[in-house]
Design a protein around this motif. Structure first.
Motif, PDB file in Angstrom:
ATOM      1  N   ILE A 117      42.218  30.495  35.406  1.00  0.00           N
ATOM      2  CA  ILE A 117      41.219  31.180  34.679  1.00  0.00           C
ATOM      3  C   ILE A 117      39.887  31.812  35.741  1.00  0.00           C
ATOM      4  O   ILE A 117      39.649  31.105  36.664  1.00  0.00           O
ATOM      5  CB  ILE A 117      40.250  29.936  34.015  1.00  0.00           C
ATOM      6  CG1 ILE A 117      41.019  29.167  32.820  1.00  0.00           C
ATOM      7  CG2 ILE A 117      39.080  30.738  33.151  1.00  0.00           C
ATOM      8  CD1 ILE A 117      40.305  28.024  32.164  1.00  0.00           C
ATOM      9  N   GLN A 118      39.914  32.765  35.427  1.00  0.00           N
ATOM     10  CA  GLN A 118      38.838  33.659  36.392  1.00  0.00           C
ATOM     11  C   GLN A 118      37.472  33.367  35.602  1.00  0.00           C
ATOM     12  O   GLN A 118      37.373  33.414  34.494  1.00  0.00           O
ATOM     13  CB  GLN A 118      39.360  35.228  36.173  1.00  0.00           C
ATOM     14  CG  GLN A 118      37.986  35.945  36.923  1.00  0.00           C
ATOM     15  CD  GLN A 118      38.342  37.650  36.816  1.00  0.00           C
ATOM     16  OE1 GLN A 118      39.537  38.089  36.389  1.00  0.00           O
ATOM     17  NE2 GLN A 118      37.379  38.321  36.854  1.00  0.00           N
ATOM     18  N   GLU A 159      33.520  35.025  21.952  1.00  0.00           N
ATOM     19  CA  GLU A 159      34.528  35.900  22.202  1.00  0.00           C
ATOM     20  C   GLU A 159      34.013  37.177  22.748  1.00  0.00           C
ATOM     21  O   GLU A 159      33.033  37.848  21.975  1.00  0.00           O
ATOM     22  CB  GLU A 159      35.541  36.064  21.414  1.00  0.00           C
ATOM     23  CG  GLU A 159      36.670  36.501  21.822  1.00  0.00           C
ATOM     24  CD  GLU A 159      37.158  37.800  21.696  1.00  0.00           C
ATOM     25  OE1 GLU A 159      37.823  38.717  22.281  1.00  0.00           O
ATOM     26  OE2 GLU A 159      36.492  38.431  20.552  1.00  0.00           O
ATOM     27  N   SER A 195      44.587  31.453  24.669  1.00  0.00           N
ATOM     28  CA  SER A 195      45.189  31.761  25.904  1.00  0.00           C
ATOM     29  C   SER A 195      43.813  32.472  26.756  1.00  0.00           C
ATOM     30  O   SER A 195      43.537  33.462  26.793  1.00  0.00           O
ATOM     31  CB  SER A 195      46.137  32.802  25.835  1.00  0.00           C
ATOM     32  OG  SER A 195      46.685  33.193  27.014  1.00  0.00           O
ATOM     33  N   LYS A 248      45.932  36.925  20.619  1.00  0.00           N
ATOM     34  CA  LYS A 248      45.618  37.847  21.626  1.00  0.00           C
ATOM     35  C   LYS A 248      46.201  36.761  22.830  1.00  0.00           C
ATOM     36  O   LYS A 248      46.058  35.812  22.836  1.00  0.00           O
ATOM     37  CB  LYS A 248      44.081  37.867  21.937  1.00  0.00           C
ATOM     38  CG  LYS A 248      43.576  38.519  20.719  1.00  0.00           C
ATOM     39  CD  LYS A 248      42.021  38.848  21.024  1.00  0.00           C
ATOM     40  CE  LYS A 248      41.667  39.696  21.992  1.00  0.00           C
ATOM     41  NZ  LYS A 248      40.204  39.947  22.377  1.00  0.00           N
ATOM     42  N   ASP A 249      46.595  37.776  23.830  1.00  0.00           N
ATOM     43  CA  ASP A 249      47.249  36.827  25.073  1.00  0.00           C
ATOM     44  C   ASP A 249      46.275  36.854  26.053  1.00  0.00           C
ATOM     45  O   ASP A 249      46.511  36.618  27.329  1.00  0.00           O
ATOM     46  CB  ASP A 249      48.583  37.463  25.364  1.00  0.00           C
ATOM     47  CG  ASP A 249      48.454  38.974  25.793  1.00  0.00           C
ATOM     48  OD1 ASP A 249      47.344  39.520  25.596  1.00  0.00           O
ATOM     49  OD2 ASP A 249      49.531  39.695  26.365  1.00  0.00           O
ATOM     50  N   HIS A 250      44.959  37.567  25.953  1.00  0.00           N
ATOM     51  CA  HIS A 250      43.823  37.816  27.155  1.00  0.00           C
ATOM     52  C   HIS A 250      42.776  37.473  26.366  1.00  0.00           C
ATOM     53  O   HIS A 250      42.110  38.484  25.985  1.00  0.00           O
ATOM     54  CB  HIS A 250      44.178  39.161  27.833  1.00  0.00           C
ATOM     55  CG  HIS A 250      43.205  39.074  29.012  1.00  0.00           C
ATOM     56  ND1 HIS A 250      43.565  38.796  30.275  1.00  0.00           N
ATOM     57  CD2 HIS A 250      41.870  39.039  29.137  1.00  0.00           C
ATOM     58  CE1 HIS A 250      42.917  38.801  31.346  1.00  0.00           C
ATOM     59  NE2 HIS A 250      41.743  38.924  30.338  1.00  0.00           N
ATOM     60  N   VAL A 251      42.113  36.174  26.271  1.00  0.00           N
ATOM     61  CA  VAL A 251      40.834  35.864  25.764  1.00  0.00           C
ATOM     62  C   VAL A 251      39.693  35.683  26.478  1.00  0.00           C
ATOM     63  O   VAL A 251      39.935  34.980  27.666  1.00  0.00           O
ATOM     64  CB  VAL A 251      40.972  34.531  24.678  1.00  0.00           C
ATOM     65  CG1 VAL A 251      39.548  34.370  24.245  1.00  0.00           C
ATOM     66  CG2 VAL A 251      42.045  34.842  23.781  1.00  0.00           C
ATOM     67  N   VAL A 252      38.698  36.525  26.447  1.00  0.00           N
ATOM     68  CA  VAL A 252      37.566  36.403  27.441  1.00  0.00           C
ATOM     69  C   VAL A 252      36.387  35.540  26.710  1.00  0.00           C
ATOM     70  O   VAL A 252      35.894  36.146  25.655  1.00  0.00           O
ATOM     71  CB  VAL A 252      37.159  37.647  28.032  1.00  0.00           C
ATOM     72  CG1 VAL A 252      35.790  37.670  28.862  1.00  0.00           C
ATOM     73  CG2 VAL A 252      38.410  38.420  28.814  1.00  0.00           C
ATOM     74  N   LYS A 288      41.702  33.565  29.457  1.00  0.00           N
ATOM     75  CA  LYS A 288      41.999  34.258  30.816  1.00  0.00           C
ATOM     76  C   LYS A 288      40.787  34.156  31.720  1.00  0.00           C
ATOM     77  O   LYS A 288      40.665  34.324  33.142  1.00  0.00           O
ATOM     78  CB  LYS A 288      42.686  35.471  30.848  1.00  0.00           C
ATOM     79  CG  LYS A 288      44.149  35.427  30.178  1.00  0.00           C
ATOM     80  CD  LYS A 288      45.054  34.462  30.715  1.00  0.00           C
ATOM     81  CE  LYS A 288      46.566  34.612  30.065  1.00  0.00           C
ATOM     82  NZ  LYS A 288      47.248  33.490  30.909  1.00  0.00           N
ATOM     83  N   GLU A 289      39.655  34.330  31.101  1.00  0.00           N
ATOM     84  CA  GLU A 289      38.576  34.418  31.724  1.00  0.00           C
ATOM     85  C   GLU A 289      37.185  33.944  31.050  1.00  0.00           C
ATOM     86  O   GLU A 289      37.131  33.965  29.763  1.00  0.00           O
ATOM     87  CB  GLU A 289      38.291  36.057  31.826  1.00  0.00           C
ATOM     88  CG  GLU A 289      36.966  36.332  32.726  1.00  0.00           C
ATOM     89  CD  GLU A 289      36.683  37.606  32.889  1.00  0.00           C
ATOM     90  OE1 GLU A 289      35.555  38.193  33.472  1.00  0.00           O
ATOM     91  OE2 GLU A 289      37.546  38.646  32.704  1.00  0.00           O
TER      92      GLU A 289
END
Length: 218
Positions: A165-166, A96, A137, A69-73, A139-140
């Protein structure tokens, strides 16, 4: 070793229970109970290694999947073994967002933070991020409104500002606090209401107050 001793010891551990509390329950019920020393011997000899192996295998599978995944929260929260400044151990768990799979768990002893329990959650968070950022990766990150963690994720001055990172706040914590305040305010209102006080220094009854003429009527 008796089979019952082994099963009882293993299941106390695997269910997350506390030996002394279970032993107290058995005592009240006048039932036989495995001794504390036997419980820890069984735990050390048969339980810890398989649990660790299972966790390592499961976590490796989760990390491999999240690498795609290119957008892990991630959602993280800490828990101390006791409230206030007397806490000795702190554990920080990260999951996750989409799958709710546990990604990382960190435990810190107060002795690792110069016996300062206030910064244990911050230390746990730093160890978590340092371990996961090279692998995923991210991102948030969603956490509670912990000021030290907020500072770490500050986009201009925080330790992790270079990662972009948000930082989002978990509204559940705020809602829980708000609900407690509302219940407390309503209870104060009830106490004044039963004393026939429609107004007081800090607030008033939620219903429309009766006028003086109607209050005198039966």
């Amino acid at each position: 070793m008796q089979g019952g001793d082994f099963m009882l010891s293993a299941n106390i551990l695997l269910s997350g229970n506390n030996y002394r509390k279970v032993a107290l329950l058995f005592k009240f019920m006048s039932m036989g109970m495995v001794t504390e020393s036997t419980f820890y011997r069984i735990q050390d000899a048969y339980c810890i290694e398989p649990v660790q192996e299972y966790w390592d295998k499961t976590r490796a599978e989760v990390i491999d999947r999240l690498r795609q995944k290119d957008h892990v929260v991630l959602l993280g929260d800490g828990r101390m073994d006791s409230p206030g400044h007397c806490a000795q151990f702190g554990t920080y768990t990260t999951i996750e967002q989409d799958s709710r799979d546990v990604v990382h768990i960190v435990s810190v002893d107060k002795r690792e933070t110069n016996k300062n329990s206030v910064i244990m959650e911050k230390e746990c968070f730093v160890r978590t991020m340092d371990a996961l950022l090279p692998e995923l990766s991210i991102k948030e990150v969603v956490t509670d409104a912990h000021p030290q963690i907020t500072a770490l994720l500050n986009p201009e001055r925080g330790k992790y500002k270079a990662w972009g990172i948000q930082h989002s706040l978990d509204i559940w914590h705020a809602a829980k606090s708000l609900s407690k305040k509302l219940r407390r305010m309503m209870w104060v209102g009830v106490l004044h209401h039963v004393c026939n006080e429609q107004f007081w220094a800090t607030s008033c009854c939620e219903h429309e107050p009766l006028d003086e003429d109607s209050q005198d009527k039966p």
